[in-house]
Motif scaffolding. Sequence first.
Motif, PDB file in Angstrom:
ATOM      1  N   VAL B 113     -78.629 -27.675  49.466  1.00 23.68           N
ATOM      2  CA  VAL B 113     -77.683 -27.983  48.241  1.00 23.68           C
ATOM      3  C   VAL B 113     -77.310 -29.541  48.034  1.00 23.68           C
ATOM      4  N   ASP B 114     -77.296 -30.361  49.338  1.00 20.86           N
ATOM      5  CA  ASP B 114     -77.028 -31.737  49.146  1.00 20.86           C
ATOM      6  C   ASP B 114     -78.138 -32.530  48.480  1.00 20.86           C
ATOM      7  N   ILE B 116     -80.071 -30.977  46.408  1.00 17.03           N
ATOM      8  CA  ILE B 116     -80.138 -30.930  44.964  1.00 17.03           C
ATOM      9  C   ILE B 116     -79.563 -32.011  44.309  1.00 17.03           C
ATOM     10  N   ALA B 117     -78.480 -31.975  44.848  1.00 18.12           N
ATOM     11  CA  ALA B 117     -77.346 -32.850  44.321  1.00 18.12           C
ATOM     12  C   ALA B 117     -77.794 -34.282  44.257  1.00 18.12           C
ATOM     13  N   ALA B 120     -80.581 -34.721  41.616  1.00 20.69           N
ATOM     14  CA  ALA B 120     -79.984 -34.615  40.235  1.00 20.69           C
ATOM     15  C   ALA B 120     -79.339 -35.886  39.814  1.00 20.69           C
ATOM     16  N   LYS B 121     -78.797 -36.510  40.778  1.00 26.34           N
ATOM     17  CA  LYS B 121     -78.431 -37.856  40.354  1.00 26.34           C
ATOM     18  C   LYS B 121     -79.305 -38.852  40.206  1.00 26.34           C
TER      19      LYS B 121
END
Lengths: 320, 278
Positions: B113-114, B116-117, B120-121
Motif C-alpha cells: 500500500v505504501d 501505491i501511495a 500516486a504522488k
Amino acid sequence: MKLNRLYSFLKADIEEIEKELEVAIQSDSSLLQEASLHLLQAGGKRIRPVFVLLSAKYGVYDINVVKHAAVSLELMHMASLVHDDVIDDAELRRGKPTIKAQWDNRVAMYTGDYIFARALEYMTHIRVPEAHRILSHTLVELCKGEIAQIQDKYRYDQHLRDYLLRIKRKTALLIAVSCQLGAISSGAPEEVHKRLFNFGYNVGMSYQIIDDILDLTSTEEELGKPAGSDLWQGNITLPVLYAMDDPEVKEKIIRVREESSLGEIQAVIEAIRGTDAIERSYALSKRYLDRALEDLDHLPANKVKRTLKNIANYIGKRKY
Amino acid sequence: MKFIDCNHQANIIHQYVEEQLHHSYLKEYIDHPYIDRDRIHFLLLPFAEANGDISLEEVQWISTAMLLQIALDTHEKVTNSEFDPLKERQLTVLAGVYFSSLYYKILAETDEVDLIAILAKAIKEVNESKISIYKGDHADITALMKTLRKREASIISNFFAFMDDSRWEEVVSDVLVYKKLIQERSSLEETETTSFLQALAKVSLPSAMRESGLLKKKSEGHRHLLSSLDRLIEGVKAAVHRNMEDGGLVAPNLKKIVLELLPYAEPREMTKLYAEEG
C-alpha cells in the motif's frame, strides 16, 4: 421526492465528503484545480459515496476513516467521466461544458490522470489489503469493459449476455464495490460485505438499464444531450437489442452510423418506441431491483436497511 | 550486482512489463508502448549492491513504476487534433487508464500500500508539471527546467524515496532531463512543435521572434531556440559528468553501468582517450 431526502440523516457526513472532495482537488497548478473544480461543481448524485457511508454503518462507523473510501470512489468516478468525455468527444455534461470542451483534450487528460492519482492517495488511507485488491481488480475490469464497448460499437449481432457483461463492468461493479468497501473499511463481517456487494451489483445493473431506457425516452432538455446519443455512437443498449427482435425495426437500426443525421436517429427512436422493447427493458431492470431487495432481506433490520431499500426503489422509478 | 546480472534482471523486468501490456485488441489499433530500458536500469540502482537475483516482489515494484511511466506517456499521445482517427484516440485514452490500473492491481496483490501511495504522488506531480509546461506559465528558464525535471524524474525519484535510497536521485534526474532535451532538440530539427519548445520559446525569446515562426528552419526564432537548447544540454551534460566523476557517489562498477547506458554522457577524459586511439 429528491434522492437526498432519503438519506437526510447522513447530511453532515455528506457535507464532510463534499468539503473533502474540494480539498482533494487542490493543486499547485491553478489550471488543474480550476478544471477539477469545474467538474466537481457540475454536481452529480454522489451515489457512490452515499453507498459507502451507508454500508459502513454495518461496522464500526468512523467518518474520519470511511470518508477516505467515499472520497476515493467519487474521485475515481470523476476521473473516468473526464476521460470518457475525451473518448466520446462530448461537449456537454450535466448541461455544462465538459473539461475537454472548456479547455481541450490535453487539459482533460492531465486533469483526469491527476484526479485518478488523488483517488488512489485517498484510498491508501484505508490500510486493509483486501480493500485494495477488490478495488484494483474492479478498475482493471472497468477498463476492459470500456475497451470492449469500443470493440462492440455498431456491432449489431450481439447477445444479451454481451450487453449485461458490458454494463456490469461499466456501472454495476463500481457501485457494488462502493457498498463492499464501505463495509470493509468499517470492519463489518465478511458475510455482510459480500451481501452488500451483491446488493450494489444488482442496483447498479438496474440503474444502468434505466439509464439506457431514458436515453431513448427522455427529451434533450432532460438529458442535457440529444436523445438517442448512445445509439448514434454505436452503443447497443438493452432496448435496442430487444427492439431488434422485430425484423422491420432491426432493418432501420442496423443502418445507424456515426454519419447518420439527427432526423434519421429520431426516426429510429420512434420505431424502437413503437415496439415492446421499453417495457421489456423496464421488466429486466425490475428483476435486478427485486434481486437487490432480496439481498437486503439477509441484513439486520435497521434504518440503514430501510434507506438502502428506498434508494433502490427510487433508482428503479427515476425519470431522468 | 555485476553489470551482466543487472542486464539479466532488466530483461526479466522488461519481459514482465511486456506481458502486462499485452492486450490483443489494443494491439490492433495503437502503437506498441515503448519500454525505456534506461529507466529499468535506473530503477534497479537501489538493488545494485544486492547479491544475486532480486525477488519477484521487487520485480513487480519496478515493473509497476514502468507501467505508470508507460501509462502517462500513452496519454501524452492524445492530441487536440480533430483529424486524428476517433477509434485510435479512444483506445489511446483507454490504454493509458488500463496500464495505470494494472500498476494498482499488481501492487495491491503484493499488499504494498505504501508504494501505491508514493507512486500516486508521482502521477500527481507529473501531471502538475505537464500542465504547467503545456500552459507555459514559467517566469524564466530556471523555473521551466525545474518543472521539466519533475516531469521526467518524479516517478523514479519517488521510487528511490520508497527504497529509502536517494544516492542516485540527482544523477538519474540529470540524465533523464538530458535525454529529454536531446529528444526536444531533434523535434525542433524535424520542425515538430512540442509544449516544452513552446514554453522554452516563451521564456527565452522576445515575442517578435516567437511570432516570426519558430518552426521555420533558419528563421531567427528557430536559430535562437536551437542555441538555447544547446546551452541547456551542455549545462546538464556537465552536471552529469560532475556526478559521474564523484567516486563517493557512484561506485566503480555502477559507473560502468551508467556509462554503458549513456554513451553520450561519457566523461571527457574517456572521449579523449578514444580519439587518441583513433
